[in-house]
Motif scaffolding. Sequence first.
Motif, PDB file in Angstrom:
ATOM      1  N   SER A 244       7.194   6.307  -5.797  1.00 46.71           N
ATOM      2  CA  SER A 244       7.337   5.264  -5.304  1.00 46.71           C
ATOM      3  C   SER A 244       8.089   3.995  -5.052  1.00 46.71           C
ATOM      4  O   SER A 244       8.733   3.785  -4.259  1.00 46.71           O
ATOM      5  CB  SER A 244       6.192   4.476  -6.302  1.00 46.71           C
ATOM      6  OG  SER A 244       5.472   3.101  -5.183  1.00 46.71           O
TER       7      SER A 244
ATOM      8  N   GLU B  71       3.146   4.542  -1.083  1.00 42.36           N
ATOM      9  CA  GLU B  71       2.685   5.301  -2.022  1.00 42.36           C
ATOM     10  C   GLU B  71       2.600   4.308  -3.149  1.00 42.36           C
ATOM     11  O   GLU B  71       2.137   4.880  -4.115  1.00 42.36           O
ATOM     12  CB  GLU B  71       4.526   5.668  -2.050  1.00 42.36           C
ATOM     13  CG  GLU B  71       5.092   6.577  -0.976  1.00 42.36           C
ATOM     14  CD  GLU B  71       4.354   7.587  -0.696  1.00 42.36           C
ATOM     15  OE1 GLU B  71       4.029   8.054  -2.038  1.00 42.36           O
ATOM     16  OE2 GLU B  71       4.428   8.354   0.224  1.00 42.36           O
TER      17      GLU B  71
ATOM     18  N   THR C 202       0.675  -0.735  -0.402  1.00 42.13           N
ATOM     19  CA  THR C 202       0.101  -0.088   0.278  1.00 42.13           C
ATOM     20  C   THR C 202       0.794   1.372   0.017  1.00 42.13           C
ATOM     21  O   THR C 202       1.954   1.414  -0.734  1.00 42.13           O
ATOM     22  CB  THR C 202      -0.909  -0.189   1.302  1.00 42.13           C
ATOM     23  OG1 THR C 202      -0.342   0.491   1.992  1.00 42.13           O
ATOM     24  CG2 THR C 202      -1.631  -1.138   1.189  1.00 42.13           C
TER      25      THR C 202
ATOM     26  N   ALA D 232      -0.939   4.292  -7.509  1.00 41.63           N
ATOM     27  CA  ALA D 232      -2.305   3.325  -8.695  1.00 41.63           C
ATOM     28  C   ALA D 232      -3.254   4.608  -8.941  1.00 41.63           C
ATOM     29  O   ALA D 232      -4.144   4.691 -10.114  1.00 41.63           O
ATOM     30  CB  ALA D 232      -3.278   2.925  -8.100  1.00 41.63           C
ATOM     31  N   ALA D 233      -3.332   5.618  -8.532  1.00 42.07           N
ATOM     32  CA  ALA D 233      -4.689   6.754  -8.186  1.00 42.07           C
ATOM     33  C   ALA D 233      -3.729   7.389  -9.739  1.00 42.07           C
ATOM     34  O   ALA D 233      -4.741   8.299 -10.387  1.00 42.07           O
ATOM     35  CB  ALA D 233      -4.085   6.970  -7.453  1.00 42.07           C
TER      36      ALA D 233
ATOM     37  N   ARG E 236      -3.708  13.604  -0.258  1.00 38.88           N
ATOM     38  CA  ARG E 236      -3.105  12.611   0.070  1.00 38.88           C
ATOM     39  C   ARG E 236      -1.661  12.823   0.052  1.00 38.88           C
ATOM     40  O   ARG E 236      -0.900  13.001   0.252  1.00 38.88           O
ATOM     41  CB  ARG E 236      -3.474  11.049  -0.465  1.00 38.88           C
ATOM     42  CG  ARG E 236      -4.623  10.426   0.222  1.00 38.88           C
ATOM     43  CD  ARG E 236      -4.571   9.237  -0.170  1.00 38.88           C
ATOM     44  NE  ARG E 236      -4.125   8.649  -1.761  1.00 38.88           N
ATOM     45  CZ  ARG E 236      -4.901   8.153  -2.326  1.00 38.88           C
ATOM     46  NH1 ARG E 236      -6.527   9.027  -2.581  1.00 38.88           N
ATOM     47  NH2 ARG E 236      -3.849   7.840  -3.549  1.00 38.88           N
TER      48      ARG E 236
ATOM     49  N   GLN F 178      -0.482   3.213  -2.897  1.00 41.99           N
ATOM     50  CA  GLN F 178      -2.102   3.494  -4.081  1.00 41.99           C
ATOM     51  C   GLN F 178      -1.874   4.642  -4.391  1.00 41.99           C
ATOM     52  O   GLN F 178      -2.888   5.544  -5.575  1.00 41.99           O
ATOM     53  CB  GLN F 178      -2.676   3.943  -2.625  1.00 41.99           C
ATOM     54  CG  GLN F 178      -2.952   2.418  -1.616  1.00 41.99           C
ATOM     55  CD  GLN F 178      -3.188   2.614  -0.727  1.00 41.99           C
ATOM     56  OE1 GLN F 178      -3.057   4.246   0.152  1.00 41.99           O
ATOM     57  NE2 GLN F 178      -4.336   2.041   0.628  1.00 41.99           N
ATOM     58  N   ASP F 179      -0.710   5.865  -3.770  1.00 42.64           N
ATOM     59  CA  ASP F 179      -0.755   7.063  -4.954  1.00 42.64           C
ATOM     60  C   ASP F 179      -0.400   6.540  -6.064  1.00 42.64           C
ATOM     61  O   ASP F 179      -0.800   7.681  -7.378  1.00 42.64           O
ATOM     62  CB  ASP F 179       0.277   7.978  -4.223  1.00 42.64           C
ATOM     63  CG  ASP F 179       0.050   8.372  -2.475  1.00 42.64           C
ATOM     64  OD1 ASP F 179      -1.412   8.310  -2.628  1.00 42.64           O
ATOM     65  OD2 ASP F 179       0.494   9.114  -1.781  1.00 42.64           O
TER      66      ASP F 179
END
Length: 213
Positions: A167, A46, A44, A51-52, A99, A48-49
């Motif tokens: 990331s 970084e 999860t 992926a966003a 975020r 997630q960022d």
Amino acid sequence: MSEWSFQRKLTTGVILICMLAILTSVISLFASRNLITSIGTVATGEGQDLAAARALQLVGTKNIADTHACLLTGGTDYAAAARAGSVLARDLIGRLRARTTDSNGRALLDSVLFAQRAHEAAFVQALPLAERVSGSSQSRYPESVLSSSARYDASLAKLATYFASASDRNLGPARSDVARAEALLMGISLLMILLMVLLCVILSTVLTRSYKQ
């Protein structure tokens, strides 16, 4: 006395083995917990960022494609999809910006938002012309739409590249923690197994001697 000594040695050895087994379980439990936490950070965080950011790039690219398709077809078939794509892109930008804490990432998000609004404004201005004008596609394509689409696409690519590199940088320590936790768990498990085997051998030897005596 000899029988009591034999029984006492047997009981002491069994107790020591049980205590060592319990200690091994407790240490392994904590080591496993640290390993799972580190793996969760890698999975999860970084990631997630990133992926966003990738999702935003896909939405923005589709928004550009819908805009161009709308202008090429005269402005009736893809207009709703183009408007919905603009709304979704702004929503994703807002969520990702909430975020993001570093200044570089927020600056890139601001540039994406500025490019998206400029692209949407150019599309809104060009849409009535595309609905009225017939003929070649160039007559329905103002220069502002082409230039704003290029800037929008370039800003999306820069944002995705930045979050990919961020990331990799930020997840480096987490990956190191995973490697250390895994090595610690394996080392503790092997050490405890060797200690229990050694204790069993010692206990067997002592009990054999006591039995012979």
